[in-house]
Enzyme design. Structure first.
Site, PDB file in Angstrom:
ATOM      1  N   ASP A 145       7.646   4.245   8.120  1.00  0.00           N
ATOM      2  CA  ASP A 145       9.004   3.739   7.913  1.00  0.00           C
ATOM      3  C   ASP A 145       8.950   2.597   6.911  1.00  0.00           C
ATOM      4  O   ASP A 145       7.883   2.139   6.505  1.00  0.00           O
ATOM      5  CB  ASP A 145       9.630   3.311   9.229  1.00  0.00           C
ATOM      6  CG  ASP A 145       9.010   2.044   9.785  1.00  0.00           C
ATOM      7  OD1 ASP A 145       8.005   1.583   9.203  1.00  0.00           O
ATOM      8  OD2 ASP A 145       9.499   1.545  10.792  1.00  0.00           O
TER       9      ASP A 145
ATOM     10  N   ASN B 269      19.089  -4.119   4.470  1.00  0.00           N
ATOM     11  CA  ASN B 269      20.507  -3.766   4.550  1.00  0.00           C
ATOM     12  C   ASN B 269      21.373  -5.011   4.616  1.00  0.00           C
ATOM     13  O   ASN B 269      22.466  -5.061   4.019  1.00  0.00           O
ATOM     14  CB  ASN B 269      20.757  -2.885   5.778  1.00  0.00           C
ATOM     15  CG  ASN B 269      20.381  -1.436   5.506  1.00  0.00           C
ATOM     16  OD1 ASN B 269      20.331  -1.012   4.355  1.00  0.00           O
ATOM     17  ND2 ASN B 269      20.122  -0.669   6.551  1.00  0.00           N
TER      18      ASN B 269
ATOM     19  N   ASP C  19      20.606   3.029   1.417  1.00  0.00           N
ATOM     20  CA  ASP C  19      20.508   4.487   1.261  1.00  0.00           C
ATOM     21  C   ASP C  19      19.727   4.858   0.005  1.00  0.00           C
ATOM     22  O   ASP C  19      18.929   5.800  -0.007  1.00  0.00           O
ATOM     23  CB  ASP C  19      21.911   5.096   1.206  1.00  0.00           C
ATOM     24  CG  ASP C  19      22.635   4.973   2.559  1.00  0.00           C
ATOM     25  OD1 ASP C  19      21.938   4.703   3.565  1.00  0.00           O
ATOM     26  OD2 ASP C  19      23.867   5.168   2.582  1.00  0.00           O
TER      27      ASP C  19
ATOM     28  N   GLU D 175      15.139   4.697   9.111  1.00  0.00           N
ATOM     29  CA  GLU D 175      14.210   4.501   8.001  1.00  0.00           C
ATOM     30  C   GLU D 175      12.855   5.151   8.274  1.00  0.00           C
ATOM     31  O   GLU D 175      11.903   4.916   7.541  1.00  0.00           O
ATOM     32  CB  GLU D 175      14.017   3.012   7.712  1.00  0.00           C
ATOM     33  CG  GLU D 175      13.234   2.237   8.773  1.00  0.00           C
ATOM     34  CD  GLU D 175      14.086   1.767   9.930  1.00  0.00           C
ATOM     35  OE1 GLU D 175      13.663   0.877  10.643  1.00  0.00           O
ATOM     36  OE2 GLU D 175      15.208   2.319  10.113  1.00  0.00           O
TER      37      GLU D 175
ATOM     38  N   ARG E 261      -1.893   7.599  -0.539  1.00  0.00           N
ATOM     39  CA  ARG E 261      -1.282   7.966  -1.822  1.00  0.00           C
ATOM     40  C   ARG E 261       0.216   7.693  -1.799  1.00  0.00           C
ATOM     41  O   ARG E 261       0.790   7.189  -2.776  1.00  0.00           O
ATOM     42  CB  ARG E 261      -1.573   9.447  -2.119  1.00  0.00           C
ATOM     43  CG  ARG E 261      -1.078   9.897  -3.459  1.00  0.00           C
ATOM     44  CD  ARG E 261      -1.697  11.200  -3.912  1.00  0.00           C
ATOM     45  NE  ARG E 261      -1.466  12.290  -2.989  1.00  0.00           N
ATOM     46  CZ  ARG E 261      -2.421  12.923  -2.331  1.00  0.00           C
ATOM     47  NH1 ARG E 261      -3.690  12.577  -2.471  1.00  0.00           N
ATOM     48  NH2 ARG E 261      -2.132  13.922  -1.504  1.00  0.00           N
TER      49      ARG E 261
END
Length: 935
Positions: A801, A809, A818, A845, A865
Site C-alpha cells: 500500500d 489526501n 486518486d 490504497e 522492482r
C-alpha cells in the site's frame, strides 16, 4: 635337338661370350639407328622433291595460263566488236582472218549462230555445223560464264590437236541469244612451254617431265620433253588423273609416270582453264641417289664400329666388364630371391651402360616394392568397398563353400559374416534349392555369368526374396574355374510390388470381363478400316456373337451395314481429331433397337498417331425413360423453389452452384443466372471461409446439418449475416442449402453480447486504477493456490500500500490521491514481466499481486522492482519521509511456509506488510524480517 639339350648348350656359354653377345646387342640399336636415319633421309628427300615438283607445277601453270589469258582477253574484245555480229558476213570473215593473222597461237577464229552453225570463220567460207556440241550448249546456257574452255579434239579444218575456247555473244535487244564467238588454241604453244620447263631442269642432270592434262577426261594436251606418241592420248584411270580429280586445286603424289617410270609428281590447276592442269614429274631414282649413297656409307660405318666393339669386348672384357656384370648378376639373383633391399653399387669409373643397368636394377627393385605396396593398398581398398557395399558380396570355392562374406550380410540375411564362412548353411527355400545348385554347376562347367531370383531364409526365420548375380573365377594360367564370386540383394519389397501389379491386372481384367457396359477395342487396319481387336462378354452379348467369334474382324462383318457405316464414320472422326468423343446413338445389336451413350477414346502410339480406339457403350433406354420422369418432377420442385422466400441452392461436388432460386434477387441483390457455376465459397466472407468449408465437409460426410451461419457478400459490396440448413441429396453427391437473412437477429445478438461483456468487465475491474478488483483477485488466487498444491510448484504473493496515504489526501485532496493511486497501478503493471502475473486493487490504497511459479527470491525481486519504480516517479508527498510517494510491501511465497488455506497465505503477507510499515516504511518485508531498507 630337344629343348633340354638346347638349354644345356646355352648354359655352357661362358661369361666372356655373353659379354660379346651383350656388346652386339648394345651396338645393334646404333646399327638400327643408322638404318632408320638413312630411311628418314630418303623420306626427307622424297618430301623435298614433292614440294619442289608442286612449286614447279604452279610456276608452269602460271606460264601456261598466260596463253589462256590471252585467249580470254581476245574473246572478250571480239564479243563486243560490231564486225563480229554484223549481218555482212564478208565483214565478219575479214575481221576474223585479220585477228587470226595477228595471233598465230590460235589456229582458227569464228562466230557460231544460235542454231549451232558457223556463221563466219577465219579459214572456211561456207556454213557448217560447229563440231564441239558440248561446248556450244554450255556457252548458250542462260547462266553460262563469259569464258569457257572446251576439251581436246582434232580440228576438222586444220587436222591438228586443238582446244577450243568460247564466249557467248551479247544478247539482242529483245533478249534473244546471238550465238558464240570462239578461238581454237594451238596446242603446240602448250608443247613448247612444257618442253622449255622440262629442258630447263633436264640440263642439270635430272630426268624431269612436264605434262598438260585435261583432268575432265585424262587427255594429254602437251608433254615436255616432246613425245608425240603421248599427245592426245587419254589416261582417265591413271592415278595421277584420279588425284587431279580428287584435288582440283593441286597437290602431289608418288606413282609411276605415264611411261611407267616411277616419279614424284606435283600438279596445279591452270587458272581460268576449267579442268586443265599441269603436272611436273621428277624421276624417283634421281631424287634418292644421294640418300642411297649415304645409306651405303652409314651401313659400312656401322659394320666397322661393330667389329671394333667386338674385338675390344673380347680383349678387355674380363678386366673391365666381367666383374661388374657378375655384380649385376648377383644383385639380380638376390632380387629374384625376394630380397628387395638388394642394390647394385657401381663405381663411378665403370662404364655408363653398367651404371645405367645398375640404376635400372635399383629402380626395378624400388618399383617392385612399390608395386607390392600398391597391391596391398588395392586389396585393402577393394575389401573396404566390399565391406561397405549395400549388397552382400560373397565368394565360394570349388566345393561351393563360402570363403568370404561382406558385412552387409547383417542387413540382408541377419547373420554375421563369420557365421556364413566355411560350412554350407542350407538357407535356400526347398523349392528353389535345385535352381540355385544348377546355376552354381553351370558356372563351374564354363558358363561365365548367371543371375537367379530365389527365396532364402533370414536369421529371424522368415523367407525373403533375393536377386543374386554370380560369375565364375578363372585361373589366370589355365582359364579353369576355381571358384565363384557374387552379390546378393534383398528384393522382397520389389516382389511385393510385382505381386500387387499382377493383382491389379487381374482386378482390371475382372472389371473388364464383368462390367455391364459394352467395351470394344478397335484397331486401324491397312485399308483404313477398323477391326475388332478386344471385347468383353457384354459386347459379345449385345452384338449377338459368341466369345472369340469377333476377333480381328472388321465392323462390317459383325454389325449391320447401316450401323457399321455410322460407327466407321464416328471412329474416323475420333481418329482425325485425336479427342475423346461422347454422343448418344441408336445402334442395332442383334434383333433389338436400343438407345446407347457411346464414348470413343483414342489411343496413340509413340509417333502421336491414333492406332486404336476404345468404344464404350452403355445402354440408356430405361435411363432415358427415368430421365423424362425426373424432368417432370424437377419442373414441379422448381415451381416450389421459385416461390419460396428463402434462397434455395444446389451445390455440385466441387461446391459450385448448379441451381439458384429466384430468392437470390432480394437476399443477395443478383439474378440466379449470375450465381450459376460460381463456387459458393467465393460469396463467403474471408473470415468465415474456413468454418464454412468445415461445415461443407461435415455435410458431405453426415448428410445433414442444421443452422450454421456465415457472412455472405451482397451485390452492393456489403456483407449480410445468413443462416443456412443443408441436406445431401439421396443417391447423389449434390447438396441442397436453404439460406435466409438473419442480419437483424445477428445485430441484436452482437449488441447483447457487447452489453454482457461490459457487465463482466465492470464486475471484475477496478473502476479507478484499471486493475482487477477484489472479487477477481479472490477467484484468481484461489485457482492458482490449488494449482500450485496439485502440481507441487511455487507460488508468490505480494501485498502493498501507499505510505501515509491518508496524510496525502488531507494535504493534496482526494482527486490528487486518486491520481497517485493510478500512478502506483501503472508502476505495478510495468513491474510484472510475465503474462501469468496478476495484479489487483485490494481496497483503498492497498494492492495485491499473485505470481504463479515464483519462489521466494523471485517474489522479493518483483516487489523490489515495483518499489523502486514508484520511488523513481518522484511524486511529491510532503507528509512522507523523503518528500515523495513511496510504498511498503509484505511478501509471502509457498517455499517459506505452507499455510493450510489461501486466507492464511493472505494473512501472512498482510502481517509482513504491517511489519514493513512498523520498520519505517518504503521497504519490503518477508517472514516479518526487513528485506530492504529505504535508501
Amino acid at each position: 635337338m630337344n629343348a633340354l639339350e638346347l638349354r644345356d648348350r646355352i648354359g655352357r656359354i661362358g661369361l666372356r661370350a655373353r659379354v660379346v653377345i651383350l656388346v652386339l646387342l648394345a651396338v645393334a640399336p646404333l646399327f638400327c639407328l643408322l638404318v632408320f636415319s638413312a630411311i628418314a633421309d630418303r623420306e626427307v628427300a622424297l618430301a623435298n622433291a614433292r614440294s619442289r615438283a608442286i612449286e614447279l607445277a604452279r610456276f608452269g601453270a602460271q606460264r601456261q595460263a598466260d596463253m589462256l589469258q590471252q585467249g580470254r582477253e581476245l574473246l572478250t574484245v571480239m564479243r563486243r566488236m560490231p564486225e563480229m555480229i554484223s549481218d555482212d558476213l564478208e565483214v565478219c570473215r575479214t575481221t576474223a582472218r585479220e585477228i587470226a593473222a595477228d595471233h598465230p597461237q590460235f589456229y582458227t577464229i569464228g562466230v557460231v549462230d544460235p542454231d549451232g552453225a558457223i556463221r563466219c570463220h577465219s579459214t572456211i567460207t561456207h556454213r557448217q555445223a560447229f563440231r564441239d556440241a558440248a561446248l556450244f550448249r554450255q556457252a548458250m546456257a542462260p547462266d553460262a560464264p563469259r569464258f569457257i574452255v572446251g576439251q581436246f579434239l582434232i580440228s576438222a579444218i586444220t587436222g591438228k590437236p586443238v582446244v577450243v575456247m568460247a564466249s557467248p555473244l551479247p544478247k539482242a535487244a529483245d533478249g534473244a541469244p546471238r550465238g558464240i564467238v570462239f578461238a581454237s588454241l594451238n596446242l603446240e604453244s602448250f608443247q613448247q612451254v612444257s618442253a622449255e620447263l622440262a629442258g630447263a631442269h633436264h640440263a642439270g642432270g635430272s630426268d624431269q617431265v612436264v605434262l598438260v592434262i585435261d583432268s575432265r577426261n585424262g587427255t594429254v594436251l602437251a608433254r615436255g620433253p616432246d613425245n608425240a606418241q603421248m599427245l592426245g592420248r587419254t589416261f582417265a584411270d591413271h592415278p595421277l588423273v584420279r588425284a587431279m580429280v580428287a584435288s582440283p586445286d593441286g597437290g602431289g603424289l608418288d606413282t609411276d609416270g605415264l611411261g611407267g617410270v616411277p616419279r614424284i609428281f606435283g600438279f596445279a590447276r591452270l587458272p581460268i582453264a576449267g579442268g586443265v592442269m599441269i603436272a611436273v614429274g621428277l624421276a624417283r631414282s634421281d631424287v634418292l641417289a644421294d640418300a642411297n649413297k649415304w645409306l651405303v656409307i652409314g651401313l659400312s660405318i656401322a659394320i666397322l664400329a661393330m667389329t671394333v666393339a667386338l674385338a675390344a669386348a673380347w680383349l678387355v672384357g674380363h678386366a673391365s666388364q666381367l666383374r661388374p656384370i657378375r655384380h649385376l648378376v648377383d644383385t639380380a639373383q638376390m632380387l629374384g630371391d625376394g630380397d628387395l633391399s638388394a642394390r647394385a653399387a657401381m663405381e663411378p669409373w665403370q662404364a655408363p651402360e653398367f651404371r645405367m643397368l645398375g640404376a635400372t636394377l635399383n629402380s626395378m627393385a624400388e618399383a617392385i616394392a612399390l608395386g607390392q605396396k600398391n597391391l596391398r593398398d588395392s586389396e585393402t581398398e577393394l575389401r573396404l568397398l566390399a565391406d561397405n557395399a549395400t549388397d552382400m558380396i560373397f565368394k565360394l570355392d570349388r566345393n561351393f563353400r563360402r570363403t568370404y562374406v561382406s558385412p552387409s550380410s547383417r542387413e540382408v540375411l541377419g547373420y554375421e559374416p563369420h557365421e556364413l564362412i566355411g560350412e554350407r548353411l542350407a538357407l535356400s527355400h526347398p523349392d528353389d534349392s535345385g535352381q540355385v545348385s544348377g546355376s552354381y554347376r553351370d558356372l563351374m562347367s564354363g558358363q561365365e555369368r548367371a543371375m537367379t531370383i530365389t527365396r532364402i531364409r533370414h536369421r529371424d526365420g522368415r523367407w525373403i526374396w533375393i536377386e543374386v548375380h554370380k560369375r565364375a573365377l578363372l585361373d589366370p594360367e589355365t582359364g579353369a574355374p576355381i571358384g565363384i564370386i557374387g552379390s546378393m540383394r534383398d528384393i522382397s519389397a520389389r516382389k511385393v510390388a510385382e505381386e500387387s501389379v499382377r493383382a491389379s491386372e487381374a482386378l482390371l481384367r475382372g472389371v473388364f470381363d464383368h462390367t455391364p457396359d459394352t467395351v470394344l477395342v478397335t484397331a486401324l487396319s491397312g485399308e483404313n478400316t477398323f477391326e475388332i481387336e478386344v471385347y468383353n462378354p457384354a459386347a459379345a452379348a449385345a452384338i449377338g456373337f459368341p466369345i472369340g467369334a469377333m476377333n480381328d474382324r472388321p465392323l462390317r462383318d459383325v454389325l449391320s451395314p447401316e450401323v457399321a457405316a455410322r460407327m466407321q464414320a464416328d471412329l474416323e472422326r475420333c481418329r482425325t481429331s485425336g479427342q475423346v468423343l461422347e454422343f448418344a446413338d441408336a445402334a442395332l445389336f442383334g434383333n433389338r433397337r436400343r438407345t446407347w451413350d457411346i464414348t470413343l477414346t483414342p489411343i496413340f502410339d509413340d509417333g502421336a498417331r491414333v492406332t486404336r480406339i476404345i468404344v464404350t457403350a452403355r445402354e440408356t433406354t430405361e435411363k432415358k425413360l427415368a430421365a423424362d420422369l425426373v424432368r417432370e418432377n424437377r419442373e414441379r420442385y422448381r415451381l416450389i423453389a421459385d416461390n419460396v422466400a428463402d434462397l434455395v441452392v444446389r451445390l455440385d461436388r466441387d461446391l459450385a452452384c448448379g441451381f439458384v432460386s429466384p430468392a437470390s434477387r432480394h437476399l443477395l441483390g443478383c439474378e440466379p443466372e449470375e450465381l450459376i457455376a460460381l463456387p459458393l465459397v467465393e460469396l463467403v466472407h474471408s473470415g468465415d471461409r474456413g468454418v464454412f468449408q468445415q461445415d461443407m465437409a461435415r455435410l458431405l460426410t453426415a448428410g445433414e446439418i442444421d443452422e450454421f451461419c456465415f457472412r455472405a457478400r451482397h451485390a452492393d459490396g456489403s456483407y449480410i449475416w445468413v443462416e443456412a440448413t443443408g441436406r445431401k441429396m439421396a443417391g447423389s453427391t449434390s447438396l441442397i442449402l436453404t439460406i435466409r437473412d438473419v442480419s437483424r437477429r445477428k445485430q441484436i445478438e452482437d449488441e447483447l453480447a457487447a452489453a454482457n461483456s461490459q457487465l463482466r468487465t465492470l464486475a471484475t475491474q477496478d473502476g479507478l486504477t484499471g486493475l482487477a478488483n477484489r472479487r477477481s483477485f479472490d477467484e484468481v488466487f484461489d485457482r492458482e493456490w490449488h494449482r500450485a498444491m496439485r502440481d507441487k510448484t511455487p507460488l508468490g504473493l505480494i501485498m502493498l500500500d501507499v505510505d501515509k496515504f491518508k496524510v496525502f489526501n488531507d494535504v493534496y485532496g482526494h482527486q490528487a490521491g486518486d491520481m497517485s493511486l493510478c500512478a502506483v497501478a501503472r508502476a505495478i503493471e510495468a513491474g510484472l514481466l510475465r503474462p501469468a502475473d496478476f495484479a489487483a486493487r485490494y481496497g483503498g490504497e492497498e494492492f495485491v499481486i499473485v505470481l504463479p511459479g515464483t519462489d521466494e527470491a523471485g517474489t522479493i525481486e518483483v516487489a523490489e522492482r515495483i518499489r523502486h519504480s514508484v520511488e523513481a516517479k518522484r511524486l511529491e508527498h510532503r507528509g512522507n519521509a523523503g518528500g515523495i510517494v513511496t510504498i511498503s510491501a509484505g511478501v509471502w511465497a509457498s517455499s517459506t511456509a505452507l499455510p493450510a488455506t489461501p486466507r492464511d497465505a493472505l494473512k501472512s503477507a498482510d502481517t509482513n506488510l504491517y511489519s514493513a510499515k512498523a520498520a519505517g516504511r518504503n521497504r519490503v518485508v518477508h517472514a516479518e524480517v526487513p528485506v530492504a531498507m529505504a535508501g
